[in-house]
Structures are given as C-alpha cells and as structure tokens.
Design a protein around this motif. Sequence first.
Motif, PDB file in Angstrom:
ATOM      1  N   VAL A 177     -39.255 -36.597  60.447  1.00  0.00           N
ATOM      2  CA  VAL A 177     -40.357 -36.224  59.558  1.00  0.00           C
ATOM      3  C   VAL A 177     -40.131 -34.803  59.054  1.00  0.00           C
ATOM      4  O   VAL A 177     -40.262 -34.527  57.858  1.00  0.00           O
ATOM      5  CB  VAL A 177     -41.731 -36.353  60.267  1.00  0.00           C
ATOM      6  CG1 VAL A 177     -42.837 -35.692  59.443  1.00  0.00           C
ATOM      7  CG2 VAL A 177     -42.061 -37.817  60.538  1.00  0.00           C
ATOM      8  N   LEU A 178     -39.777 -33.896  59.956  1.00  0.00           N
ATOM      9  CA  LEU A 178     -39.481 -32.520  59.569  1.00  0.00           C
ATOM     10  C   LEU A 178     -38.325 -32.492  58.574  1.00  0.00           C
ATOM     11  O   LEU A 178     -38.380 -31.799  57.559  1.00  0.00           O
ATOM     12  CB  LEU A 178     -39.139 -31.670  60.799  1.00  0.00           C
ATOM     13  CG  LEU A 178     -38.778 -30.213  60.545  1.00  0.00           C
ATOM     14  CD1 LEU A 178     -39.930 -29.463  59.893  1.00  0.00           C
ATOM     15  CD2 LEU A 178     -38.376 -29.543  61.848  1.00  0.00           C
ATOM     16  N   ASP A 181     -34.243 -31.357  50.110  1.00  0.00           N
ATOM     17  CA  ASP A 181     -33.086 -30.594  49.641  1.00  0.00           C
ATOM     18  C   ASP A 181     -33.384 -29.105  49.504  1.00  0.00           C
ATOM     19  O   ASP A 181     -32.591 -28.358  48.939  1.00  0.00           O
ATOM     20  CB  ASP A 181     -32.598 -31.155  48.296  1.00  0.00           C
ATOM     21  CG  ASP A 181     -32.014 -32.552  48.451  1.00  0.00           C
ATOM     22  OD1 ASP A 181     -31.411 -32.828  49.515  1.00  0.00           O
ATOM     23  OD2 ASP A 181     -32.150 -33.361  47.524  1.00  0.00           O
ATOM     24  N   LYS A 182     -34.548 -28.693  50.021  1.00  0.00           N
ATOM     25  CA  LYS A 182     -34.900 -27.276  49.950  1.00  0.00           C
ATOM     26  C   LYS A 182     -34.003 -26.485  50.902  1.00  0.00           C
ATOM     27  O   LYS A 182     -33.618 -26.980  51.963  1.00  0.00           O
ATOM     28  CB  LYS A 182     -36.367 -27.066  50.331  1.00  0.00           C
ATOM     29  CG  LYS A 182     -37.351 -27.722  49.375  1.00  0.00           C
ATOM     30  CD  LYS A 182     -38.766 -27.539  49.853  1.00  0.00           C
ATOM     31  CE  LYS A 182     -39.029 -28.657  50.822  1.00  0.00           C
ATOM     32  NZ  LYS A 182     -40.397 -28.931  51.125  1.00  0.00           N
ATOM     33  N   PRO A 183     -33.661 -25.259  50.532  1.00  0.00           N
ATOM     34  CA  PRO A 183     -32.772 -24.485  51.406  1.00  0.00           C
ATOM     35  C   PRO A 183     -33.437 -24.042  52.704  1.00  0.00           C
ATOM     36  O   PRO A 183     -32.768 -23.849  53.710  1.00  0.00           O
ATOM     37  CB  PRO A 183     -32.385 -23.276  50.558  1.00  0.00           C
ATOM     38  CG  PRO A 183     -33.450 -23.159  49.535  1.00  0.00           C
ATOM     39  CD  PRO A 183     -33.972 -24.554  49.299  1.00  0.00           C
ATOM     40  N   SER A 217     -27.888 -29.269  59.031  1.00  0.00           N
ATOM     41  CA  SER A 217     -27.335 -28.442  57.954  1.00  0.00           C
ATOM     42  C   SER A 217     -28.251 -27.247  57.678  1.00  0.00           C
ATOM     43  O   SER A 217     -27.791 -26.117  57.504  1.00  0.00           O
ATOM     44  CB  SER A 217     -27.171 -29.293  56.698  1.00  0.00           C
ATOM     45  OG  SER A 217     -26.670 -28.533  55.639  1.00  0.00           O
ATOM     46  N   TRP A 218     -29.555 -27.490  57.666  1.00  0.00           N
ATOM     47  CA  TRP A 218     -30.536 -26.418  57.484  1.00  0.00           C
ATOM     48  C   TRP A 218     -30.414 -25.389  58.605  1.00  0.00           C
ATOM     49  O   TRP A 218     -30.412 -24.184  58.372  1.00  0.00           O
ATOM     50  CB  TRP A 218     -31.938 -27.026  57.458  1.00  0.00           C
ATOM     51  CG  TRP A 218     -33.052 -26.058  57.700  1.00  0.00           C
ATOM     52  CD1 TRP A 218     -33.584 -25.179  56.814  1.00  0.00           C
ATOM     53  CD2 TRP A 218     -33.769 -25.864  58.929  1.00  0.00           C
ATOM     54  NE1 TRP A 218     -34.599 -24.460  57.409  1.00  0.00           N
ATOM     55  CE2 TRP A 218     -34.725 -24.866  58.705  1.00  0.00           C
ATOM     56  CE3 TRP A 218     -33.694 -26.461  60.190  1.00  0.00           C
ATOM     57  CZ2 TRP A 218     -35.603 -24.440  59.691  1.00  0.00           C
ATOM     58  CZ3 TRP A 218     -34.576 -26.036  61.171  1.00  0.00           C
ATOM     59  CH2 TRP A 218     -35.511 -25.036  60.908  1.00  0.00           C
ATOM     60  N   ALA A 219     -30.274 -25.886  59.847  1.00  0.00           N
ATOM     61  CA  ALA A 219     -30.160 -24.987  60.992  1.00  0.00           C
ATOM     62  C   ALA A 219     -28.920 -24.102  60.862  1.00  0.00           C
ATOM     63  O   ALA A 219     -28.977 -22.902  61.135  1.00  0.00           O
ATOM     64  CB  ALA A 219     -30.093 -25.792  62.288  1.00  0.00           C
ATOM     65  N   LYS A 220     -27.833 -24.674  60.427  1.00  0.00           N
ATOM     66  CA  LYS A 220     -26.603 -23.900  60.247  1.00  0.00           C
ATOM     67  C   LYS A 220     -26.772 -22.850  59.162  1.00  0.00           C
ATOM     68  O   LYS A 220     -26.303 -21.718  59.308  1.00  0.00           O
ATOM     69  CB  LYS A 220     -25.433 -24.826  59.929  1.00  0.00           C
ATOM     70  CG  LYS A 220     -25.001 -25.658  61.127  1.00  0.00           C
ATOM     71  CD  LYS A 220     -23.880 -26.621  60.764  1.00  0.00           C
ATOM     72  CE  LYS A 220     -23.478 -27.450  61.970  1.00  0.00           C
ATOM     73  NZ  LYS A 220     -22.437 -28.436  61.637  1.00  0.00           N
TER      74      LYS A 220
END
Length: 104
Positions: free
Chosen positions: A24-25, A31-33, A66-69
Amino acid sequence: MLGTSSDHEVKEASKKELVEIFQVLEGELGDKPYYGCGPHSPLRLFHTFEMLGNFSFEAECPKLVSWAKRCMQKTSVSKSLCDQHKVYEVVLERKKKLGVELEI
C-alpha cells in the motif's frame, strides 16, 4: 482441533499482512521520487523485517526498495539513520530478554 491454526500458518498470514501494508505504501509512492512521511521509519526496519519474516522486500516491493536506495543517497538521511544491522541486533536482544517469538 477445528478452527485452530498452526504456528506456521499464523506466521505466513502475518508475513502476508506485513507485505500488503508495505505494498500500500509502495502504491502511494507510485513514481514520485519521495514519500511525504519521510524515510526514517520504514528504512531502518527493512532488514529486520526481512530477517524475521524470511522474505525479500526487493522481490515484494521493488519500487519501495528503489525509493529507499534513493533516500539513502542523501547524506542527511544516511547519516541520521541507525545501521539496519544494529537495529536487527537490538531487536534480537530484546526478543531474548523478553523470551518471545518475534518471527513474522
């Protein structure tokens, strides 16, 4: 007994629920950074959840990983978070002291 679940079934259901929450998160992130709530809470727990739940966030939530990285590339983020392996060690120590099962 009818209506009772094995420990394995309970753990699998818990793991599925946790992954669904993070999906959900991930969907909100799209696709937001960056995600509006900031990176701190989920980032430092990914490794612990993976180890206790025996699953891969990379496989289950690739956009979130990918966001976490991307977040970790920011010095302000990487320097403000505890080491994820240290967090896991602390959780294991607490688990031992409390004498509880914390497997997901």
